[in-house]
Design an enzyme around this catalytic site. Structure first.
Site, PDB file in Angstrom:
ATOM      1  N   GLU A   1       1.512   0.462  10.147  1.00 24.99           N
ATOM      2  CA  GLU A   1       2.053  -0.864   9.815  1.00 24.99           C
ATOM      3  C   GLU A   1       2.144  -1.787  11.041  1.00 24.99           C
ATOM      4  OE1 GLU A   1       2.634  -1.595   6.633  1.00 24.99           O
ATOM      5  OE2 GLU A   1       2.202   0.442   5.972  1.00 24.99           O
TER       6      GLU A   1
ATOM      7  N   SER B   1       0.830  -1.214   0.000  1.00 21.50           N
ATOM      8  CA  SER B   1       0.000   0.000   0.000  1.00 21.50           C
ATOM      9  C   SER B   1       0.860   1.258   0.000  1.00 21.50           C
ATOM     10  CB  SER B   1      -0.944   0.006   1.204  1.00 21.50           C
ATOM     11  OG  SER B   1      -0.238   0.215   2.406  1.00 21.50           O
TER      12      SER B   1
HETATM   13  C1  SIN Z   1       4.521  -1.547   2.142  1.00 18.20           C
HETATM   14  O1  SIN Z   1       3.628  -1.135   1.400  1.00 18.20           O
HETATM   15  O2  SIN Z   1       5.725  -1.297   1.868  1.00 18.20           O
HETATM   16  C2  SIN Z   1       4.235  -2.311   3.389  1.00 18.20           C
HETATM   17  C3  SIN Z   1       2.990  -3.102   3.377  1.00 18.20           C
HETATM   18  C4  SIN Z   1       1.734  -2.306   3.213  1.00 18.20           C
HETATM   19  O3  SIN Z   1       1.541  -1.298   3.905  1.00 18.20           O
HETATM   20  O4  SIN Z   1       0.902  -2.663   2.367  1.00 18.20           O
END
Ligand code: SIN
Length: 190
Positions: A99, A28
């Site tokens: 996160e 994301s």
């Molecule tokens: C990221 O996007 O780097 C970590 C995982 C996420 O938030 O989907």
């Protein structure tokens, strides 16, 4: 391990005192960059693949019915493409909260796509196989069905997947795992 990694991450102070640092996003964080950054550049990391193997209890699912979101899994020789953001160290605090469901700040060497032989050390949020929300491997049809059925406080799980697939497509990145899942959801009535 608990489901809230915020405090573990606050103790990971590798870049404290620096003026700025690179953050590598592969999920994301590619398509939902709702945090301040000074610069962003497409980048990749070596030895990892993106997999929908992490459970989401807080964004795209619930504790009773977790969704599935992206994490990184080690695979020698592989390359994972994403987006690098130049951020101030204080931007990590709200990201730790975003996160918190199993992701830990790890240090990674990232390589910029727009300049040959240009690389930097950065931070990546990684949800490893020993975190309490890790779901692990499953047949693609089962993963797609779980994503199609899951919703959480941040919205439908399918939107996470389809937004990621669209963002990778815009970047010109091919990701068989993500595109195979997105194709399965595209074919469904919602
Ligand atoms: C990221 O996007 O780097 C970590 C995982 C996420 O938030 O989907």
């Amino acid at each position: 391990m608990t489901l809230d990694t915020t405090h573990d991450n606050r103790r990971r102070t590798h870049f404290s005192g620096h003026d700025a640092l690179w953050l590598f996003g592969y999920g994301s964080l590619i398509w939902k960059a709702d945090f301040p950054y000074r610069e962003r550049r497409p980048a990749h990391i070596h030895g990892w693949v993106r997999r929908f193997w992490q459970g989401s209890h807080d964004h795209r699912g619930t504790p009773e019915a977790p969704g599935r979101v992206a994490t990184l899994v080690r695979q020698p020789g592989a390359i994972c493409h994403g987006m690098a953001y130049r951020i101030a160290p204080e931007v990590l605090a709200p990201l730790d909260v975003r996160e918190k469901n199993g992701y830990l700040r790890e240090i990674v060497r990232l390589h910029f796509d727009d300049a040959e032989n240009a690389s930097a050390e950065g931070v990546v949020y990684l949800a490893g196989p020993d975190n309490a929300a890790f779901l692990g491997e499953a047949p693609l049809d089962a993963i797609a069905a779980q994503i199609a059925a899951s919703h959480g406080p941040s919205g439908a799980n399918r939107d996470y997947l389809l937004n990621l697939a669209a963002a990778l497509n815009d970047l010109g990145v091919e990701d068989d795992h993500v595109f195979a899942l997105a194709n399965r959801l595209d074919g469904e009535a919602c």
